[in-house]
Design an enzyme around this catalytic site. Structure first.
Site, PDB file in Angstrom:
ATOM      1  CE1 TYR A   1      -3.216  -3.110   0.937  1.00  0.00           C
ATOM      2  CE2 TYR A   1      -4.207  -1.352  -0.378  1.00  0.00           C
ATOM      3  CZ  TYR A   1      -4.213  -2.660   0.087  1.00  0.00           C
ATOM      4  OH  TYR A   1      -5.228  -3.513  -0.294  1.00  0.00           O
TER       5      TYR A   1
ATOM      6  NE  ARG B   1      -3.045  -0.288  -5.245  1.00  0.00           N
ATOM      7  CZ  ARG B   1      -4.279  -0.674  -4.873  1.00  0.00           C
ATOM      8  NH1 ARG B   1      -4.425  -1.561  -3.917  1.00  0.00           N
ATOM      9  NH2 ARG B   1      -5.332  -0.151  -5.459  1.00  0.00           N
TER      10      ARG B   1
ATOM     11  CD  GLN C   1     -16.231  -0.979  -8.081  1.00  0.00           C
ATOM     12  OE1 GLN C   1     -15.988  -2.137  -7.780  1.00  0.00           O
ATOM     13  NE2 GLN C   1     -16.519  -0.604  -9.313  1.00  0.00           N
TER      14      GLN C   1
ATOM     15  CG  HIS D   1     -14.024  -1.032  -2.535  1.00  0.00           C
ATOM     16  ND1 HIS D   1     -13.960  -1.333  -3.882  1.00  0.00           N
ATOM     17  CD2 HIS D   1     -15.146  -1.641  -2.071  1.00  0.00           C
ATOM     18  CE1 HIS D   1     -14.994  -2.107  -4.209  1.00  0.00           C
ATOM     19  NE2 HIS D   1     -15.730  -2.301  -3.123  1.00  0.00           N
TER      20      HIS D   1
ATOM     21  N   GLY E   1     -15.625   2.622 -16.117  1.00  0.00           N
ATOM     22  CA  GLY E   1     -14.361   1.933 -15.843  1.00  0.00           C
ATOM     23  C   GLY E   1     -14.414   0.897 -14.748  1.00  0.00           C
ATOM     24  CB  THR E   2     -16.421  -0.762 -12.626  1.00  0.00           C
ATOM     25  OG1 THR E   2     -16.501  -1.935 -11.799  1.00  0.00           O
ATOM     26  CG2 THR E   2     -17.820  -0.356 -13.064  1.00  0.00           C
ATOM     27  CB  SER E   3     -14.362  -5.691 -14.508  1.00  0.00           C
ATOM     28  OG  SER E   3     -14.214  -5.904 -13.098  1.00  0.00           O
TER      29      SER E   3
HETATM   30  C1  BV8 Z   1     -17.683  -8.695   1.057  1.00  0.00           C
HETATM   31  C2  BV8 Z   1      -9.823  -1.910  -1.789  1.00  0.00           C
HETATM   32  C3  BV8 Z   1     -18.848  -9.810   2.807  1.00  0.00           C
HETATM   33  C4  BV8 Z   1      -8.495  -2.567  -1.637  1.00  0.00           C
HETATM   34  C5  BV8 Z   1     -11.193  -3.429  -3.091  1.00  0.00           C
HETATM   35  C6  BV8 Z   1     -17.176 -15.107  -5.490  1.00  0.00           C
HETATM   36  C7  BV8 Z   1     -18.115 -14.529  -6.318  1.00  0.00           C
HETATM   37  C8  BV8 Z   1     -18.595 -13.251  -6.077  1.00  0.00           C
HETATM   38  C9  BV8 Z   1     -18.114 -12.510  -4.989  1.00  0.00           C
HETATM   39  C10 BV8 Z   1     -17.181 -13.089  -4.184  1.00  0.00           C
HETATM   40  C11 BV8 Z   1     -16.708 -14.375  -4.420  1.00  0.00           C
HETATM   41  N1  BV8 Z   1     -15.805 -14.642  -3.473  1.00  0.00           N
HETATM   42  C12 BV8 Z   1     -15.695 -13.579  -2.635  1.00  0.00           C
HETATM   43  C13 BV8 Z   1     -16.553 -12.647  -3.058  1.00  0.00           C
HETATM   44  C14 BV8 Z   1     -16.779 -11.339  -2.446  1.00  0.00           C
HETATM   45  C15 BV8 Z   1     -15.656 -10.400  -2.831  1.00  0.00           C
HETATM   46  C16 BV8 Z   1     -15.535 -10.236  -4.324  1.00  0.00           C
HETATM   47  O1  BV8 Z   1     -16.300  -9.520  -4.933  1.00  0.00           O
HETATM   48  N2  BV8 Z   1     -14.526 -10.902  -4.902  1.00  0.00           N
HETATM   49  C17 BV8 Z   1     -14.365 -10.793  -6.351  1.00  0.00           C
HETATM   50  C18 BV8 Z   1     -12.862 -10.678  -6.673  1.00  0.00           C
HETATM   51  C19 BV8 Z   1     -14.966 -12.010  -6.979  1.00  0.00           C
HETATM   52  N3  BV8 Z   1     -16.044  -9.127  -2.255  1.00  0.00           N
HETATM   53  C20 BV8 Z   1     -15.658  -8.820  -1.023  1.00  0.00           C
HETATM   54  O2  BV8 Z   1     -14.922  -9.512  -0.340  1.00  0.00           O
HETATM   55  C21 BV8 Z   1     -16.237  -7.541  -0.456  1.00  0.00           C
HETATM   56  N4  BV8 Z   1     -16.731  -7.787   0.854  1.00  0.00           N
HETATM   57  O3  BV8 Z   1     -18.235  -9.327   0.212  1.00  0.00           O
HETATM   58  O4  BV8 Z   1     -17.941  -8.812   2.390  1.00  0.00           O
HETATM   59  C22 BV8 Z   1     -18.938  -9.649   4.274  1.00  0.00           C
HETATM   60  C23 BV8 Z   1     -20.145  -9.208   4.823  1.00  0.00           C
HETATM   61  C24 BV8 Z   1     -20.247  -9.078   6.192  1.00  0.00           C
HETATM   62  C25 BV8 Z   1     -19.120  -9.361   6.995  1.00  0.00           C
HETATM   63  C26 BV8 Z   1     -17.913  -9.755   6.429  1.00  0.00           C
HETATM   64  C27 BV8 Z   1     -17.817  -9.908   5.056  1.00  0.00           C
HETATM   65  C28 BV8 Z   1     -15.187  -6.461  -0.354  1.00  0.00           C
HETATM   66  C29 BV8 Z   1     -14.681  -6.103  -1.715  1.00  0.00           C
HETATM   67  C30 BV8 Z   1     -13.756  -4.892  -1.628  1.00  0.00           C
HETATM   68  C31 BV8 Z   1     -12.365  -5.293  -2.009  1.00  0.00           C
HETATM   69  N5  BV8 Z   1     -11.497  -4.116  -2.018  1.00  0.00           N
HETATM   70  N6  BV8 Z   1     -10.431  -2.343  -3.043  1.00  0.00           N
HETATM   71  C32 BV8 Z   1      -7.531  -2.067  -2.636  1.00  0.00           C
HETATM   72  O5  BV8 Z   1      -7.914  -1.352  -3.592  1.00  0.00           O
HETATM   73  O6  BV8 Z   1      -6.335  -2.381  -2.459  1.00  0.00           O
HETATM   74  S1  BV8 Z   1     -11.831  -3.877  -4.567  1.00  0.00           S
HETATM   75  C33 BV8 Z   1     -10.726  -3.450  -5.780  1.00  0.00           C
HETATM   76  O7  BV8 Z   1     -11.231  -4.077  -6.915  1.00  0.00           O
HETATM   77  C34 BV8 Z   1     -10.603  -1.985  -6.162  1.00  0.00           C
HETATM   78  O8  BV8 Z   1     -11.415  -1.181  -5.378  1.00  0.00           O
HETATM   79  C35 BV8 Z   1     -11.077  -1.903  -7.591  1.00  0.00           C
HETATM   80  O9  BV8 Z   1     -11.853  -0.800  -7.840  1.00  0.00           O
HETATM   81  C36 BV8 Z   1     -11.869  -3.112  -7.657  1.00  0.00           C
HETATM   82  C37 BV8 Z   1     -11.822  -3.819  -8.977  1.00  0.00           C
HETATM   83  O10 BV8 Z   1     -12.897  -3.575  -9.595  1.00  0.00           O
HETATM   84  P1  BV8 Z   1     -12.883  -2.542 -10.813  1.00  0.00           P
HETATM   85  O11 BV8 Z   1     -12.810  -1.184 -10.261  1.00  0.00           O
HETATM   86  O12 BV8 Z   1     -14.024  -2.916 -11.636  1.00  0.00           O
HETATM   87  O13 BV8 Z   1     -11.537  -2.765 -11.574  1.00  0.00           O
HETATM   88  P2  BV8 Z   1     -11.185  -3.917 -12.617  1.00  0.00           P
HETATM   89  O14 BV8 Z   1      -9.700  -3.893 -12.790  1.00  0.00           O
HETATM   90  O15 BV8 Z   1     -11.880  -5.164 -12.214  1.00  0.00           O
HETATM   91  O16 BV8 Z   1     -11.844  -3.427 -13.979  1.00  0.00           O
HETATM   92  C38 BV8 Z   1     -11.297  -2.304 -14.604  1.00  0.00           C
HETATM   93  C39 BV8 Z   1     -12.246  -1.911 -15.695  1.00  0.00           C
HETATM   94  O17 BV8 Z   1     -11.733  -0.738 -16.280  1.00  0.00           O
HETATM   95  C40 BV8 Z   1     -12.355  -2.965 -16.803  1.00  0.00           C
HETATM   96  O18 BV8 Z   1     -13.692  -3.139 -17.135  1.00  0.00           O
HETATM   97  C41 BV8 Z   1     -11.571  -2.314 -17.965  1.00  0.00           C
HETATM   98  O19 BV8 Z   1     -12.157  -2.636 -19.211  1.00  0.00           O
HETATM   99  C42 BV8 Z   1     -11.786  -0.858 -17.672  1.00  0.00           C
HETATM  100  N7  BV8 Z   1     -10.784   0.038 -18.221  1.00  0.00           N
HETATM  101  C43 BV8 Z   1      -9.478  -0.193 -18.484  1.00  0.00           C
HETATM  102  N8  BV8 Z   1      -8.922   0.939 -18.988  1.00  0.00           N
HETATM  103  C44 BV8 Z   1      -9.900   1.890 -19.014  1.00  0.00           C
HETATM  104  C45 BV8 Z   1     -11.082   1.328 -18.522  1.00  0.00           C
HETATM  105  N9  BV8 Z   1     -12.240   2.014 -18.416  1.00  0.00           N
HETATM  106  C46 BV8 Z   1     -12.233   3.297 -18.824  1.00  0.00           C
HETATM  107  N10 BV8 Z   1     -11.135   3.921 -19.311  1.00  0.00           N
HETATM  108  C47 BV8 Z   1      -9.961   3.252 -19.423  1.00  0.00           C
HETATM  109  N11 BV8 Z   1      -8.873   3.883 -19.907  1.00  0.00           N
END
Ligand code: BV8
Length: 237
Positions: free
Chosen positions: A56, A59, A90, A108, A174-176
């Site tokens: 961190y 980052r 996010q 987040h 910009g979110t997947s």
């Molecule tokens: C919870 C902080 C319960 C840290 C982050 C299985 C299936 C479904 C869900 C789960 C599962 N197993 C576990 C889960 C739950 C899990 C989850 O979702 N996992 C995912 C990986 C499957 N979620 C959690 O654990 C959440 N908590 O569920 O708690 C609970 C309830 C009660 C008590 C206890 C527990 C917590 C999730 C939060 C995680 N922390 N960030 C850090 O940043 O270091 S999330 C992290 O991922 C970032 O915040 C980031 O934003 C996010 C990723 O998502 P995106 O923002 O969408 O980014 P990504 O790279 O995926 O996509 C980028 C997009 O940009 C793409 O679409 C690309 O095409 C596009 N792009 C690229 N270039 C450009 C662009 N767009 C525009 N312009 C460009 N130039």
């Protein structure tokens, strides 16, 4: 969109990509060459707090060196033009705020804040410097990044649902839509609320009812803002 309309903007890592900050999915599941479970989970923190703090700190340094891009700036201009804009991000960077957006909710957490490992209410802004092992909160507990790790609850999620439920227009940038529960916010909008997704992969990501704009944020967002501002000038008496 008339100027009284409530625009809610849901942003993800993609909006900061053109500011040089890696998205979560860029590195084939690795994040800056680390496995998520090692650096962005409570288990990883227990196992190796120094590795997590280093991850961190790196980052945070990147965020401090990054600059808002035309997409961040366009959203801030819309708010400055008098539109009713709320951003639910996010992202843990402060690029929306540095572009001038005032109403930003960080689902987040924020990498430029530290919080007590023992008491999440104790939060400390990190205007400069980093978090090191041995940096303690007022209660003597180790400081950690004020971010939500995978497997941790998302405290701002209820607030975010209330905000999206009031939207007249939902703009997603910009979110997947892979991270839960953030991705579920799309379904919290009123049924008659139009939704636009700006992302290079928008067509592949968008549900049927979402208008997809396949473009990077800095190419897709400014023309939307210009169009809404032009519309508003035409409306002016
Ligand atoms: C919870 C902080 C319960 C840290 C982050 C299985 C299936 C479904 C869900 C789960 C599962 N197993 C576990 C889960 C739950 C899990 C989850 O979702 N996992 C995912 C990986 C499957 N979620 C959690 O654990 C959440 N908590 O569920 O708690 C609970 C309830 C009660 C008590 C206890 C527990 C917590 C999730 C939060 C995680 N922390 N960030 C850090 O940043 O270091 S999330 C992290 O991922 C970032 O915040 C980031 O934003 C996010 C990723 O998502 P995106 O923002 O969408 O980014 P990504 O790279 O995926 O996509 C980028 C997009 O940009 C793409 O679409 C690309 O095409 C596009 N792009 C690229 N270039 C450009 C662009 N767009 C525009 N312009 C460009 N130039």
């Amino acid at each position: 969109m008339n100027s009284k309309a409530r625009l809610v903007v849901l942003t993800g890592a993609g909006i900061s990509a053109e500011s040089g900050l890696k998205t979560f999915r860029d590195g084939d599941g690795l994040w800056e060459n680390h496995a998520i479970e090692d650096v962005a989970t409570p288990e990883g923190w227990q196992r190796d707090p120094e590795l997590v703090l280093r991850f961190y700190n790196e980052r945070r340094d990147q965020v401090r060196r990054a600059k808002p891009n035309p997409a961040h700036r366009a959203l801030a201009e819309l708010e400055a033009a008098g539109f009713n804009v709320c951003i639910v991000t996010q992202n843990i960077d402060d690029l929306h705020e540095r572009a001038g957006s005032k109403d930003v909710v960080h689902l987040h957490g924020e990498v430029l804040k530290a919080r007590s490992n023992a008491d999440p209410r104790l939060v400390y802004p990190l205007t400069r410097g980093d978090i090191k092992l041995g940096d303690l909160c007022d209660k003597g507990s180790q400081l950690r990044p004020d971010v939500v790790w995978f497997g941790e609850a998302v405290p701002a999620y209820g607030q975010a649902c209330d905000i999206v439920a009031e939207a007249d227009l939902l703009l997603v940038v910009g979110t997947s839509l892979a991270v839960m529960p953030a991705a579920m916010l799309l379904h919290e909008a009123p049924t008659d609320c139009p939704c636009i997704l700006v992302d290079p992969n928008a067509s592949a990501l968008s549900p049927q009812w979402v208008r997809a704009i396949d473009a990077p944020a800095s190419r897709g967002v400014p023309p939307l803002v210009e169009h809404w501002c032009r519309q508003r000038r035409l409306e002016m008496p």
